[in-house]
Design a protein around this motif. Structure first.
Motif, PDB file in Angstrom:
ATOM      1  N   ALA A 214      59.630  47.389  64.503  1.00  0.00           N
ATOM      2  CA  ALA A 214      58.859  46.179  64.199  1.00  0.00           C
ATOM      3  C   ALA A 214      58.941  45.902  62.704  1.00  0.00           C
ATOM      4  N   VAL A 215      59.077  44.625  62.355  1.00  0.00           N
ATOM      5  CA  VAL A 215      58.980  44.253  60.944  1.00  0.00           C
ATOM      6  C   VAL A 215      57.511  44.386  60.543  1.00  0.00           C
ATOM      7  N   PRO A 216      57.161  44.723  59.325  1.00  0.00           N
ATOM      8  CA  PRO A 216      58.072  44.908  58.200  1.00  0.00           C
ATOM      9  C   PRO A 216      58.594  46.345  58.085  1.00  0.00           C
ATOM     10  N   PHE A 217      58.233  47.244  59.013  1.00  0.00           N
ATOM     11  CA  PHE A 217      58.543  48.656  58.813  1.00  0.00           C
ATOM     12  C   PHE A 217      60.011  48.988  59.038  1.00  0.00           C
ATOM     13  N   ILE A 218      60.523  48.564  60.195  1.00  0.00           N
ATOM     14  CA  ILE A 218      61.886  48.986  60.538  1.00  0.00           C
ATOM     15  C   ILE A 218      62.505  47.934  61.442  1.00  0.00           C
ATOM     16  N   LYS A 219      63.754  47.544  61.155  1.00  0.00           N
ATOM     17  CA  LYS A 219      64.393  46.491  61.944  1.00  0.00           C
ATOM     18  C   LYS A 219      65.875  46.743  62.090  1.00  0.00           C
ATOM     19  N   THR A 220      66.366  46.700  63.342  1.00  0.00           N
ATOM     20  CA  THR A 220      67.816  46.671  63.528  1.00  0.00           C
ATOM     21  C   THR A 220      68.235  45.383  64.229  1.00  0.00           C
ATOM     22  N   GLY A 221      67.270  44.650  64.796  1.00  0.00           N
ATOM     23  CA  GLY A 221      67.617  43.410  65.489  1.00  0.00           C
ATOM     24  C   GLY A 221      66.366  42.620  65.823  1.00  0.00           C
ATOM     25  N   GLY A 222      66.519  41.674  66.756  1.00  0.00           N
ATOM     26  CA  GLY A 222      65.442  40.744  67.068  1.00  0.00           C
ATOM     27  C   GLY A 222      64.186  41.395  67.640  1.00  0.00           C
ATOM     28  N   LEU A 223      64.338  42.545  68.293  1.00  0.00           N
ATOM     29  CA  LEU A 223      63.168  43.250  68.821  1.00  0.00           C
ATOM     30  C   LEU A 223      62.114  43.450  67.732  1.00  0.00           C
ATOM     31  N   ALA A 224      62.570  43.844  66.550  1.00  0.00           N
ATOM     32  CA  ALA A 224      61.646  44.093  65.443  1.00  0.00           C
ATOM     33  C   ALA A 224      60.931  42.812  65.020  1.00  0.00           C
ATOM     34  N   ASP A 225      61.652  41.699  65.018  1.00  0.00           N
ATOM     35  CA  ASP A 225      61.027  40.419  64.663  1.00  0.00           C
ATOM     36  C   ASP A 225      59.918  40.086  65.652  1.00  0.00           C
ATOM     37  N   VAL A 226      60.201  40.294  66.944  1.00  0.00           N
ATOM     38  CA  VAL A 226      59.232  39.934  67.982  1.00  0.00           C
ATOM     39  C   VAL A 226      57.993  40.826  67.889  1.00  0.00           C
ATOM     40  N   VAL A 227      58.200  42.135  67.845  1.00  0.00           N
ATOM     41  CA  VAL A 227      57.067  43.067  67.858  1.00  0.00           C
ATOM     42  C   VAL A 227      56.244  42.954  66.566  1.00  0.00           C
ATOM     43  N   GLY A 228      56.906  42.564  65.487  1.00  0.00           N
ATOM     44  CA  GLY A 228      56.188  42.404  64.224  1.00  0.00           C
ATOM     45  C   GLY A 228      55.459  41.085  64.085  1.00  0.00           C
ATOM     46  N   SER A 229      55.907  40.054  64.802  1.00  0.00           N
ATOM     47  CA  SER A 229      55.313  38.727  64.557  1.00  0.00           C
ATOM     48  C   SER A 229      54.434  38.220  65.698  1.00  0.00           C
ATOM     49  N   LEU A 230      54.684  38.634  66.930  1.00  0.00           N
ATOM     50  CA  LEU A 230      53.886  38.125  68.054  1.00  0.00           C
ATOM     51  C   LEU A 230      52.423  38.587  68.031  1.00  0.00           C
ATOM     52  N   PRO A 231      52.121  39.878  67.741  1.00  0.00           N
ATOM     53  CA  PRO A 231      50.730  40.334  67.846  1.00  0.00           C
ATOM     54  C   PRO A 231      49.728  39.509  67.045  1.00  0.00           C
ATOM     55  N   LYS A 232      50.133  38.986  65.895  1.00  0.00           N
ATOM     56  CA  LYS A 232      49.146  38.247  65.101  1.00  0.00           C
ATOM     57  C   LYS A 232      48.906  36.831  65.634  1.00  0.00           C
ATOM     58  N   CYS A 233      49.650  36.444  66.671  1.00  0.00           N
ATOM     59  CA  CYS A 233      49.522  35.075  67.176  1.00  0.00           C
ATOM     60  C   CYS A 233      48.603  34.954  68.391  1.00  0.00           C
ATOM     61  N   PHE A 234      47.998  36.047  68.812  1.00  0.00           N
ATOM     62  CA  PHE A 234      47.066  35.956  69.941  1.00  0.00           C
ATOM     63  C   PHE A 234      45.691  35.479  69.470  1.00  0.00           C
ATOM     64  N   ASP A 235      44.934  34.946  70.413  1.00  0.00           N
ATOM     65  CA  ASP A 235      43.575  34.489  70.134  1.00  0.00           C
ATOM     66  C   ASP A 235      42.705  35.712  69.774  1.00  0.00           C
ATOM     67  N   LYS A 236      42.360  35.815  68.509  1.00  0.00           N
ATOM     68  CA  LYS A 236      41.690  37.040  68.026  1.00  0.00           C
ATOM     69  C   LYS A 236      40.276  37.198  68.565  1.00  0.00           C
ATOM     70  N   SER A 237      39.703  36.096  69.064  1.00  0.00           N
ATOM     71  CA  SER A 237      38.346  36.228  69.611  1.00  0.00           C
ATOM     72  C   SER A 237      38.382  36.843  71.010  1.00  0.00           C
ATOM     73  N   LYS A 238      39.570  36.901  71.615  1.00  0.00           N
ATOM     74  CA  LYS A 238      39.644  37.436  72.987  1.00  0.00           C
ATOM     75  C   LYS A 238      40.521  38.681  73.123  1.00  0.00           C
ATOM     76  N   TYR A 239      41.477  38.830  72.226  1.00  0.00           N
ATOM     77  CA  TYR A 239      42.438  39.932  72.390  1.00  0.00           C
ATOM     78  C   TYR A 239      42.533  40.741  71.102  1.00  0.00           C
ATOM     79  N   ASP A 240      42.363  42.050  71.243  1.00  0.00           N
ATOM     80  CA  ASP A 240      42.596  42.950  70.123  1.00  0.00           C
ATOM     81  C   ASP A 240      43.965  43.592  70.370  1.00  0.00           C
ATOM     82  N   VAL A 241      44.994  43.072  69.698  1.00  0.00           N
ATOM     83  CA  VAL A 241      46.360  43.542  69.947  1.00  0.00           C
ATOM     84  C   VAL A 241      46.790  44.463  68.809  1.00  0.00           C
ATOM     85  N   ARG A 242      47.136  45.683  69.162  1.00  0.00           N
ATOM     86  CA  ARG A 242      47.604  46.641  68.153  1.00  0.00           C
ATOM     87  C   ARG A 242      49.016  47.120  68.518  1.00  0.00           C
TER      88      ARG A 242
END
Ligand code: ADP
Ligand code: GLC
Length: 481
Positions: A11-39
């Protein structure tokens, strides 16, 4: 509040070799924070850059049984953009200068990681409603969950999702070794579970045991149910098609924003690209030793250099692509044959072709910002993020109509004045070449039309907004309210 845990190998920003890192690093912060605690939980690789290792702090440690082995599990934590990341420490597994090694090493490494990811949760006090697994490295998680963790109160309600980012990689190794490593009973090593011909297959296990399966575009979700794209698992995917859907990836619109991007030389937006974008082109030409010419048609290619990316089509017609009125800028690493091919053509067409055979975040942004077109003729493409980045920077994608490329690039239609890119259907080098020539002709002969394509490309919205909601709906459906 619903608790969701992303488990992934990068996951970005820690480690990236391809698009997987972009997804895992950027999707979690896009959930509705009042309903989902995504870690998110990741391995703490020794090769994570110093500047990010500085951001993490030690939490706790314990010893975990993995079959007959007892292994140290260290827990570290960081908060990035409001999202909690846990990093699992074990120098034996995560040492070395790259995240992945030989398959036989990775098989044990990710068995350890998968079991550790579930084992740390009571220690950090995060009771999961959903464990969201990504790719083969986490394929054992849904099995471990059902085999041993579900029995305890802490995990009893947890549901699992397996997201397939790339079906090509499955984590396959001989049953004897795998059984020794993973600590699961013989029960799991049959053809309806982990067994795949005479081997064990982690991704197959994950797909079989996950409560739900997603992949990263609608078209890929259909393609993987066919023999051509199914990588030997199409039968299983057809069998599970009632619990399988595609959700197209987004990109981080703050990181990839031509108006604010600090890695590019001249910022611009959809109003100013006509004047400003070309300044990036001139600057890049100067930086890379290409002939400085604002008008020449410049094609970019930023990619892992593997068969998946359609590079044998490029190899087949490289001389024709590199005609007098084209510049080609390549950034990528991968298979030696492709690295050497691009090096050779840089030598052959000095001043017109520039091959950068390494990994560099900054140069990738400069290429997305500077080029006129972006070439991505993939053999298969689960989603693809590079074409989304290109669209965002007004760099027109030329793609093969497969997977996410088909779902995100709308082919130019000169009669209706629609479309955001150029595309071709068959995996055929001359079909690709014709498409490149068509794009080039529009660029040179109908610049106003070309600029309208850029307008439409930049107006598209491939942020995570829509897709994050689709994941939320699946979480709700699985949790049951
Ligand atoms: P894949 O995950 O199959 O490699 P994607 O298009 O989903 O393909 O994602 C690739 C990501 O990796 C993009 O963010 C792209 O910019 C980046 N990338 C690929 N190669 C390089 C490189 N050599 N230098 C910098 N970034 C790269
Ligand atoms: C994989 C796929 C790519 C996708 C990425 C993120 O690496 O090859 O198409 O965009 O995962 O989901």
């Amino acid at each position: 509040m619903k608790n969701v845990l992303f488990i992934a190998s990068e996951a970005v920003p820690f480690i990236k070799t391809g698009g997987l890192a972009d997804v895992v690093g950027s999707l979690p912060k896009c959930f509705d924070k009042s309903k989902y605690d995504v870690r998110v939980i990741l391995p703490k690789y020794q090769c994570i850059k110093e500047q990010y290792l500085d951001k993490i702090e030690y939490v706790d440690h314990f010893y975990m049984e993995l079959g007959w082995r007892s292994q140290y599990v260290g827990i570290f934590k960081a908060v990035i953009d409001g999202v909690i990341f846990y990093l699992i420490d074990n120098e034996y597994y995560f040492g070395g200068n790259k995240p992945y090694g030989e398959v036989y090493q990775d098989i044990e490494k990710f068995a350890f990681f998968s079991r550790a990811a579930l084992s740390v949760l009571p220690v950090v006090g995060f009771k999961p409603d959903i464990v969201h697994c990504h790719d083969w490295q986490t394929g054992l998680v849904p099995i471990y969950l059902k085999d041993s963790f579900h029995a305890g109160d802490f995990y009893s309600n947890a549901k699992s999702i397996m997201t397939i980012h790339n079906l090509k990689f499955q984590g396959v190794w001989d049953i004897k070794t795998v059984r020794d490593v993973v600590g699961l009973s013989d029960y799991y090593f049959t053809s309806d579970k982990l067994k795949y011909y005479n081997d064990a297959n982690y991704l197959k296990g994950g797909i079989t045991y996950a409560d739900y399966i997603t992949t990263v575009s609608d078209t890929y979700a259909e393609e993987i149910k066919t023999a051509f794209y199914g990588e030997g698992l199409d039968g299983l995917l057809r069998a599970r098609s009632g619990s399988l859907c595609g959700i197209v990836n987004g990109i981080d619109y703050d990181v990839y924003n031509p108006m604010t991007d600090k890695l590019i030389d001249y910022n611009y937006d959809s109003n100013t690209f006509r004047k400003e974008k070309v300044k990036n082109k001139l600057k890049l030409q100067e930086q890379l030793g290409l002939v400085q010419n604002p008008d020449v048609f410049m094609i970019g290619l930023v990619s892992r250099l593997t068969d998946q990316k359609g590079l044998d089509l490029v190899a087949c017609v490289m001389d024709e692509i590199c005609s007098e009125d084209v510049q080609l800028v390549v950034l990528g690493t991968g298979e030696e044959k492709y690295e050497n091919m691009f090096r050779h053509f840089e030598w052959k067409y000095k001043g017109r072709v520039c091959s950068n055979i390494y990994y560099n975040e900054e140069l990738s942004h400069k290429i997305y910002a500077s080029c006129d077109a972006f070439l991505m003729p993939s053999l298969f493409e689960p989603c693809g993020l590079s074409q989304l980045m290109s669209l965002r920077y007004g760099t027109i994608p030329i793609v093969r109509e497969t997977g996410g490329l088909k779902d995100t690039v709308e082919p130019y239609n000169e009669f209706e004045g629609t479309g955001t890119g150029f595309s071709f259907v068959n995996y055929n080098a001359h079909e690709m070449l014709d498409t490149i020539r068509y794009a080039k002709a529009v660029y040179y002969d109908k610049r106003r039309e070309w600029n309208k394509i850029v307008d439409r490309a930049m107006a598209k919205d491939f942020s995570w907004k829509t897709s994050a909601v689709k994941y939320e709906k699946i979480y709700d459906m699985l949790i049951g309210y």
